[in-house]
Design a protein around this motif. Sequence first.
Motif, PDB file in Angstrom:
ATOM      1  N   SER A 248      -7.088  -5.214  40.129  1.00 43.96           N
ATOM      2  CA  SER A 248      -6.966  -5.758  38.774  1.00 43.96           C
ATOM      3  C   SER A 248      -5.510  -5.926  38.362  1.00 43.96           C
ATOM      4  CB  SER A 248      -7.666  -4.847  37.759  1.00 43.96           C
ATOM      5  OG  SER A 248      -9.049  -4.854  37.938  1.00 43.96           O
ATOM      6  N   VAL A 249      -4.688  -4.936  38.670  1.00 41.43           N
ATOM      7  CA  VAL A 249      -3.281  -4.998  38.268  1.00 41.43           C
ATOM      8  C   VAL A 249      -2.585  -6.137  39.007  1.00 41.43           C
ATOM      9  CG1 VAL A 249      -1.083  -3.763  38.237  1.00 41.43           C
ATOM     10  CG2 VAL A 249      -3.195  -2.558  37.669  1.00 41.43           C
ATOM     11  N   GLN A 250      -2.857  -6.283  40.289  1.00 39.71           N
ATOM     12  CA  GLN A 250      -2.253  -7.379  41.063  1.00 39.71           C
ATOM     13  C   GLN A 250      -2.693  -8.727  40.502  1.00 39.71           C
ATOM     14  OE1 GLN A 250       0.093  -7.087  43.197  1.00 39.71           O
ATOM     15  NE2 GLN A 250       0.224  -9.230  43.740  1.00 39.71           N
ATOM     16  N   ARG A 251      -3.959  -8.829  40.145  1.00 36.39           N
ATOM     17  CA  ARG A 251      -4.463 -10.071  39.544  1.00 36.39           C
ATOM     18  C   ARG A 251      -3.728 -10.361  38.247  1.00 36.39           C
ATOM     19  NH1 ARG A 251     -10.824 -11.051  38.152  1.00 36.39           N
ATOM     20  NH2 ARG A 251     -10.651 -13.173  37.365  1.00 36.39           N
ATOM     21  N   TRP A 252      -3.528  -9.332  37.429  1.00 36.02           N
ATOM     22  CA  TRP A 252      -2.839  -9.475  36.153  1.00 36.02           C
ATOM     23  C   TRP A 252      -1.396  -9.923  36.374  1.00 36.02           C
ATOM     24  CZ3 TRP A 252      -2.841  -5.007  32.022  1.00 36.02           C
ATOM     25  CH2 TRP A 252      -2.505  -5.532  30.771  1.00 36.02           C
ATOM     26  N   ALA A 253      -0.762  -9.385  37.404  1.00 35.78           N
ATOM     27  CA  ALA A 253       0.652  -9.671  37.657  1.00 35.78           C
ATOM     28  C   ALA A 253       0.882 -11.053  38.247  1.00 35.78           C
ATOM     29  CB  ALA A 253       1.232  -8.616  38.593  1.00 35.78           C
ATOM     30  N   THR A 254      -0.082 -11.585  38.974  1.00 34.25           N
ATOM     31  CA  THR A 254       0.185 -12.808  39.736  1.00 34.25           C
ATOM     32  C   THR A 254      -0.670 -14.010  39.365  1.00 34.25           C
ATOM     33  OG1 THR A 254      -1.346 -12.149  41.490  1.00 34.25           O
ATOM     34  CG2 THR A 254       0.965 -11.479  41.726  1.00 34.25           C
ATOM     35  N   SER A 255      -1.748 -13.811  38.638  1.00 32.53           N
ATOM     36  CA  SER A 255      -2.636 -14.935  38.325  1.00 32.53           C
ATOM     37  C   SER A 255      -2.143 -15.719  37.114  1.00 32.53           C
ATOM     38  CB  SER A 255      -4.056 -14.435  38.077  1.00 32.53           C
ATOM     39  OG  SER A 255      -4.603 -13.895  39.248  1.00 32.53           O
ATOM     40  N   ASP A 256      -2.747 -16.860  36.911  1.00 27.96           N
ATOM     41  CA  ASP A 256      -2.375 -17.755  35.823  1.00 27.96           C
ATOM     42  C   ASP A 256      -3.476 -17.758  34.761  1.00 27.96           C
ATOM     43  OD1 ASP A 256      -1.639 -19.813  34.148  1.00 27.96           O
ATOM     44  OD2 ASP A 256      -1.686 -21.363  35.685  1.00 27.96           O
ATOM     45  N   PRO A 257      -3.174 -17.323  33.522  1.00 27.63           N
ATOM     46  CA  PRO A 257      -4.202 -17.305  32.482  1.00 27.63           C
ATOM     47  C   PRO A 257      -4.778 -18.688  32.184  1.00 27.63           C
ATOM     48  CG  PRO A 257      -2.177 -16.253  31.694  1.00 27.63           C
ATOM     49  CD  PRO A 257      -1.899 -16.812  33.050  1.00 27.63           C
ATOM     50  N   ALA A 258      -4.075 -19.723  32.541  1.00 27.03           N
ATOM     51  CA  ALA A 258      -4.588 -21.073  32.289  1.00 27.03           C
ATOM     52  C   ALA A 258      -5.763 -21.402  33.211  1.00 27.03           C
ATOM     53  CB  ALA A 258      -3.479 -22.100  32.472  1.00 27.03           C
TER      54      ALA A 258
ATOM     55  N   ALA B 237       1.111   1.085  39.489  1.00 21.31           N
ATOM     56  CA  ALA B 237       1.430  -0.342  39.574  1.00 21.31           C
ATOM     57  C   ALA B 237       1.509  -0.975  38.192  1.00 21.31           C
ATOM     58  CB  ALA B 237       0.396  -1.065  40.441  1.00 21.31           C
ATOM     59  N   LEU B 238       0.568  -0.627  37.311  1.00 21.19           N
ATOM     60  CA  LEU B 238       0.589  -1.194  35.962  1.00 21.19           C
ATOM     61  C   LEU B 238       1.780  -0.668  35.175  1.00 21.19           C
ATOM     62  CD1 LEU B 238      -0.649  -3.004  33.858  1.00 21.19           C
ATOM     63  CD2 LEU B 238      -2.093  -1.081  33.147  1.00 21.19           C
ATOM     64  N   ALA B 239       2.069   0.618  35.285  1.00 16.36           N
ATOM     65  CA  ALA B 239       3.224   1.190  34.585  1.00 16.36           C
ATOM     66  C   ALA B 239       4.508   0.491  35.026  1.00 16.36           C
ATOM     67  CB  ALA B 239       3.314   2.692  34.837  1.00 16.36           C
ATOM     68  N   HIS B 240       4.634   0.236  36.322  1.00 12.43           N
ATOM     69  CA  HIS B 240       5.816  -0.452  36.843  1.00 12.43           C
ATOM     70  C   HIS B 240       5.884  -1.891  36.319  1.00 12.43           C
ATOM     71  CE1 HIS B 240       9.056  -1.413  39.592  1.00 12.43           C
ATOM     72  NE2 HIS B 240       8.371  -2.464  39.969  1.00 12.43           N
ATOM     73  N   LEU B 241       4.766  -2.586  36.336  1.00 11.77           N
ATOM     74  CA  LEU B 241       4.713  -3.968  35.848  1.00 11.77           C
ATOM     75  C   LEU B 241       5.126  -4.036  34.379  1.00 11.77           C
ATOM     76  CD1 LEU B 241       3.779  -6.980  36.152  1.00 11.77           C
ATOM     77  CD2 LEU B 241       1.528  -6.182  35.417  1.00 11.77           C
TER      78      LEU B 241
ATOM     79  N   ALA C 150       6.819  -1.718  32.577  1.00 12.51           N
ATOM     80  CA  ALA C 150       8.196  -1.260  32.408  1.00 12.51           C
ATOM     81  C   ALA C 150       9.186  -2.354  32.787  1.00 12.51           C
ATOM     82  CB  ALA C 150       8.441  -0.007  33.235  1.00 12.51           C
ATOM     83  N   ALA C 151       8.869  -3.128  33.814  1.00 14.23           N
ATOM     84  CA  ALA C 151       9.740  -4.225  34.230  1.00 14.23           C
ATOM     85  C   ALA C 151       9.849  -5.289  33.141  1.00 14.23           C
ATOM     86  CB  ALA C 151       9.226  -4.851  35.522  1.00 14.23           C
ATOM     87  N   ARG C 152       8.848  -5.353  32.285  1.00 12.49           N
ATOM     88  CA  ARG C 152       8.859  -6.314  31.174  1.00 12.49           C
ATOM     89  C   ARG C 152       9.235  -5.658  29.854  1.00 12.49           C
ATOM     90  NH1 ARG C 152       5.875  -7.993  35.182  1.00 12.49           N
ATOM     91  NH2 ARG C 152       5.457 -10.198  35.514  1.00 12.49           N
ATOM     92  N   ARG C 153       9.811  -4.454  29.954  1.00 10.21           N
ATOM     93  CA  ARG C 153      10.279  -3.673  28.801  1.00 10.21           C
ATOM     94  C   ARG C 153       9.176  -3.357  27.784  1.00 10.21           C
ATOM     95  NH1 ARG C 153      15.256  -7.166  29.248  1.00 10.21           N
ATOM     96  NH2 ARG C 153      16.724  -5.826  30.335  1.00 10.21           N
ATOM     97  N   VAL C 154       7.992  -3.075  28.300  1.00 12.54           N
ATOM     98  CA  VAL C 154       6.868  -2.667  27.453  1.00 12.54           C
ATOM     99  C   VAL C 154       6.772  -1.149  27.533  1.00 12.54           C
ATOM    100  CG1 VAL C 154       4.375  -2.797  27.112  1.00 12.54           C
ATOM    101  CG2 VAL C 154       5.631  -4.825  27.884  1.00 12.54           C
ATOM    102  N   PRO C 155       6.842  -0.450  26.407  1.00 14.07           N
ATOM    103  CA  PRO C 155       6.721   1.018  26.440  1.00 14.07           C
ATOM    104  C   PRO C 155       5.362   1.424  26.997  1.00 14.07           C
ATOM    105  CG  PRO C 155       7.432   0.264  24.281  1.00 14.07           C
ATOM    106  CD  PRO C 155       7.044  -0.953  25.064  1.00 14.07           C
ATOM    107  N   VAL C 156       5.347   2.442  27.845  1.00 15.19           N
ATOM    108  CA  VAL C 156       4.125   2.905  28.494  1.00 15.19           C
ATOM    109  C   VAL C 156       3.964   4.406  28.261  1.00 15.19           C
ATOM    110  CG1 VAL C 156       2.954   3.197  30.713  1.00 15.19           C
ATOM    111  CG2 VAL C 156       4.330   1.156  30.306  1.00 15.19           C
ATOM    112  N   ARG C 157       2.766   4.804  27.923  1.00 14.97           N
ATOM    113  CA  ARG C 157       2.442   6.231  27.824  1.00 14.97           C
ATOM    114  C   ARG C 157       1.133   6.446  28.560  1.00 14.97           C
ATOM    115  NH1 ARG C 157       0.816   8.964  22.332  1.00 14.97           N
ATOM    116  NH2 ARG C 157      -0.802  10.169  23.303  1.00 14.97           N
ATOM    117  N   ILE C 158       1.151   7.293  29.561  1.00 14.85           N
ATOM    118  CA  ILE C 158      -0.027   7.546  30.375  1.00 14.85           C
ATOM    119  C   ILE C 158      -0.619   8.891  29.960  1.00 14.85           C
ATOM    120  CG2 ILE C 158      -0.881   7.901  32.715  1.00 14.85           C
ATOM    121  CD1 ILE C 158       1.542   6.152  33.614  1.00 14.85           C
TER     122      ILE C 158
END
Length: 62
Positions: A7-17, A47-51, A53-61
């Motif tokens: 799911s995370v890979q799909r979120w990172a690489t797929s096109d919402p269009a 993987a999601l936390a890294h994705l 964080a790379a986009r400067r989104v605060p993450v709390r697990i």
Amino acid sequence: MLPYTGSVQRWATSDPATDEVLRIWYVAVTRALRLAAIALLEEGIDALAHLLAARRVPVRIV
């Protein structure tokens, strides 16, 4: 909810269009004003936390 492995890979690489499920996830997350809670399988957490964080989104697990 990201219910399956990949799911995370799909979120990172797929096109919402072109990916209807991804479009729904995108709309849900981008409408959040203060908090978006995402449930996913344990193996996808790093993987999601890294994705995010790379986009400067605060993450709390929790």
